[in-house]
Design an enzyme around this catalytic site. Structure first.
Site, PDB file in Angstrom:
ATOM      1  N   GLU A  56       2.629   4.416  -9.825  1.00 16.22           N
ATOM      2  CA  GLU A  56       1.900   4.494  -8.559  1.00 16.22           C
ATOM      3  C   GLU A  56       0.439   4.862  -8.792  1.00 16.22           C
ATOM      4  O   GLU A  56      -0.469   4.308  -8.161  1.00 16.22           O
ATOM      5  CB  GLU A  56       2.578   5.519  -7.650  1.00 16.22           C
ATOM      6  CG  GLU A  56       2.051   5.548  -6.233  1.00 16.22           C
ATOM      7  CD  GLU A  56       2.499   4.370  -5.395  1.00 16.22           C
ATOM      8  OE1 GLU A  56       2.109   4.296  -4.224  1.00 16.22           O
ATOM      9  OE2 GLU A  56       3.246   3.513  -5.918  1.00 16.22           O
TER      10      GLU A  56
ATOM     11  N   CYS B 224       6.891   8.205  -4.918  1.00 12.61           N
ATOM     12  CA  CYS B 224       5.912   7.333  -4.256  1.00 12.61           C
ATOM     13  C   CYS B 224       5.547   7.904  -2.894  1.00 12.61           C
ATOM     14  O   CYS B 224       4.373   7.976  -2.523  1.00 12.61           O
ATOM     15  CB  CYS B 224       6.492   5.930  -4.117  1.00 12.61           C
ATOM     16  SG  CYS B 224       5.354   4.749  -3.359  1.00 12.61           S
TER      17      CYS B 224
ATOM     18  N   TYR C  65      -0.972   9.089   7.037  1.00 16.92           N
ATOM     19  CA  TYR C  65      -0.285   9.535   5.827  1.00 16.92           C
ATOM     20  C   TYR C  65      -0.302  11.059   5.631  1.00 16.92           C
ATOM     21  O   TYR C  65       0.337  11.563   4.703  1.00 16.92           O
ATOM     22  CB  TYR C  65      -0.853   8.819   4.606  1.00 16.92           C
ATOM     23  CG  TYR C  65      -0.358   7.399   4.537  1.00 16.92           C
ATOM     24  CD1 TYR C  65       0.961   7.118   4.183  1.00 16.92           C
ATOM     25  CD2 TYR C  65      -1.182   6.331   4.880  1.00 16.92           C
ATOM     26  CE1 TYR C  65       1.434   5.817   4.157  1.00 16.92           C
ATOM     27  CE2 TYR C  65      -0.713   5.025   4.861  1.00 16.92           C
ATOM     28  CZ  TYR C  65       0.591   4.772   4.491  1.00 16.92           C
ATOM     29  OH  TYR C  65       1.069   3.482   4.479  1.00 16.92           O
TER      30      TYR C  65
ATOM     31  N   ASP D 115       0.886  -3.212   0.818  1.00 21.40           N
ATOM     32  CA  ASP D 115       1.934  -2.431   1.493  1.00 21.40           C
ATOM     33  C   ASP D 115       3.168  -3.271   1.768  1.00 21.40           C
ATOM     34  O   ASP D 115       4.305  -2.779   1.683  1.00 21.40           O
ATOM     35  CB  ASP D 115       1.415  -1.885   2.832  1.00 21.40           C
ATOM     36  CG  ASP D 115       0.633  -0.599   2.674  1.00 21.40           C
ATOM     37  OD1 ASP D 115       0.631  -0.050   1.555  1.00 21.40           O
ATOM     38  OD2 ASP D 115       0.026  -0.149   3.660  1.00 21.40           O
TER      39      ASP D 115
END
Length: 579
Positions: A250, A177, A208, A71
């Site tokens: 991704e 993304c 998320y 990340d």
């Protein structure tokens, strides 16, 4: 018989114009349209071993910590890309919005270790940027720096218009993304028990799939839309290419995550058991592979190639009905079929619903459907609507037929796979096997084995008779069993059946894995009546992954009474073959 121009027009209109595309529907801004267009590719991210294990709650913590350690590299790349984009934007509101996004990323970088601890883990600390991470971050920074394939900027990207383009391109590479992570978070959240607080990764999933993260994703998409307003069609194509490339990079990142524990996906690559079996894939055709029903297409070919009314009252050379009479006859036949089929299904489900899976009861009930289908086929023969068709017209229509998105690609990957020991069979009620074979004639798909009815012909012209080989669920099951019985191969066959209609029910249940694609209400109603459970494939895989991690058997078995549902061929491909 010569192909008429009106028939060509029909094929352009009804079967897809040879391009294999679908009608584009306006779905809002370009970012939204791109997210819809490339949703199937996002499926491959969801079905990776990493996310199936994470959703099960049993992903090994080392794998997760390595994943979130990356990340930092993503966030740094975002921050730099936002900085470059802000400098390029020529509107104060746009610059302000981009600045807020950059501050949000910088704040998240500063609080990364705290956030990880809130998720219930110790911070993984500094980590090398893995290859799959750098592929995306390098691509993003190159885009934000104006290094875009197909573009030639003057000097240092000095003009306001060039700067606006670069900013738009940058957000075209950022937005997917964000949207992809939101999609995966929401999909996992949807299958979790909201009252279960023991899930190891619940806080990560909550983060998320939160309104806050969705808002940030929407903001990046809004900026894409605003910055692209003044761009040309060619420049919008550049943004789409960047968006698509970002999705692929991704998904490759998710797929590259190292997992040491046993997993249930992808099916073709797991080492336990399946590698020692032949993978036999069986598939229905109409509306499972196709966007159109073959019976209606064959009837339409008959109608548009039929002679016009004979003004002299003499019988035509082919002794065929006129196109007008054929259309009237077909309309009556199709209306009768629909009404009587619904009545047949209603009569079956009018009895008392069973509490548990009753395969024998379902078999017996479907005998009523067998009688109905045979009666309807006899009606079609007696009507003469299939008389006088040129077999070349039928083949040409098959070649132009639209298959569902992802169907052709799935079968192409299956037949080209050098590791899998596979055979593929299409089982169909379709009246003409040549129509099916023509639909799969391109590429390497002529190796698919087709089992269906046939239209009787004389000198390449149909007589109106049907050579009946498969008219009922029981006859389809008999063909399924005969194929397996006649395979002279050592080893055990692992059987997957893909279907979407009532006629597929018995085969779906007899297979090791039965996959239902589409939304046939009749299939669902009949299945429910006799205790069949319909489980979304992803949630079924998560449950099996949990069982595997806990040491329980995760073997697939026929006649379990469970069928797995999917909304697209991408789910099937992602499950069986992976990326």
């Amino acid at each position: 018989m010569k192909t008429t121009s009106s028939w060509k027009d029909l094929m352009e209109r009804e079967i897809g114009g040879g391009g294999g595309g679908v009608v584009v529907v306006d779905e809002g801004g370009i970012a939204k349209r791109f997210s819809i267009k490339y949703r199937d590719e996002a499926i491959f991210g969801l079905y990776t071993p990493f996310f199936v294990c994470l959703a099960s709650g049993n992903l090994e913590s080392d794998a997760f910590l390595h994943f979130i350690s990356q990340d930092v590299h993503f966030l740094k790349a975002f921050a730099r890309a936002y900085e470059l984009a802000e400098d390029c934007a020529d509107d104060d509101d746009d610059r302000c919005a981009i600045r807020k996004l950059r501050k949000r990323v910088l704040k998240k970088l500063q609080m990364h270790d705290t956030l990880v601890r809130e998720w219930g883990f110790e911070s993984p600390g500094e980590s090398n940027c893995q290859n799959a991470t750098s592929k995306y971050t390098d691509f993003l920074i190159a885009t934000a720096s104006g290094k875009v394939e197909g573009e030639r900027f003057s000097g240092k990207i000095a003009t306001p218009f060039e700067k606006t383009k670069v900013a738009a391109y940058t957000f075209g590479a950022v937005a997917p993304c964000m949207r992809l992570v939101v999609f995966i978070g929401n999909e996992i959240q949807a299958i979790l028990d909201p009252d279960d607080s023991s899930h190891l990764y619940k806080r990560w999933i909550d983060h998320y799939s939160s309104e806050d993260f969705e808002a940030a994703a929407l903001q990046t998409e809004d900026i894409v839309d605003k910055l692209s307003v003044s761009l040309t069609g060619e420049e919008l194509e550049v943004i789409e290419k960047l968006y698509h490339q970002a999705v692929k990079l991704e998904v490759e990142f998710f797929a590259s995550q190292s997992i040491s524990q046993p997993t249930v996906v992808p099916l073709s690559r797991i080492t336990h058991d399946i590698s020692e079996r032949y993978l036999s894939i069986f598939c229905d055709f109409d509306l499972t592979c196709t966007a159109f029903d073959s019976a209606a297409i064959l009837a339409e070919i008959a109608i548009v190639t039929a002679p016009k009314e004979d003004l002299d009252g003499h019988e035509s050379q082919l002794a065929r009905m006129s196109s007008g009479d054929l259309r009237k006859t077909w309309n009556v036949l199709s209306t009768q079929y629909t009404e009587e089929f619904d009545q047949c299904v209603k009569s079956i489900i009018s009895s008392q619903k069973v509490d548990k899976f009753d395969y024998e009861g379902l078999q017996k009930a479907l005998e009523q459907l067998a009688d109905f289908e045979k009666k309807e086929n006899a009606r079609v023969v007696q009507s003469r609507v299939l008389k006088g068709l040129n077999i070349e017209d039928i083949k040409h229509a098959g070649q132009r037929l639209i298959l569902h998105d992802g169907c052709r690609r799935f079968f192409q990957r299956i037949v080209k796979d050098e590791i899998l020991k596979t055979d593929v069979h299409v089982l169909s009620y379709c009246w003409c096997g040549d129509f099916i074979r023509s639909a799969f004639s391109s590429g390497d798909l002529n190796v698919l084995n087709v089992h269906s009815n046939e239209l009787a012909c004389e000198k390449s012209v149909t007589t109106g008779e049907i050579v009946k080989k498969m008219e009922s669920p029981s006859e389809k099951l008999q063909a399924f069993n005969n194929i397996l019985k006649n395979c002279n191969r050592e080893g055990k066959h692992f059987k997957i059946y893909i279907g979407g209609s009532v006629g597929d029910l018995l085969c779906l249940l007899e297979a090791d894995i039965g996959i239902v694609i589409g939304s046939s209400s009749s299939l669902r109603k009949l299945g429910d009546q006799f205790g069949v459970k319909f489980v979304p494939l992803f949630s079924g895989l998560v449950r099996r992954q949990r069982e595997l991690s806990e040491g329980r058997s995760s073997d697939w078995k026929p006649l379990s009474g469970i069928l797995y549902t999917v909304s697209s061929w991408a789910e099937i491909e992602a499950f069986i073959l992976g990326l």
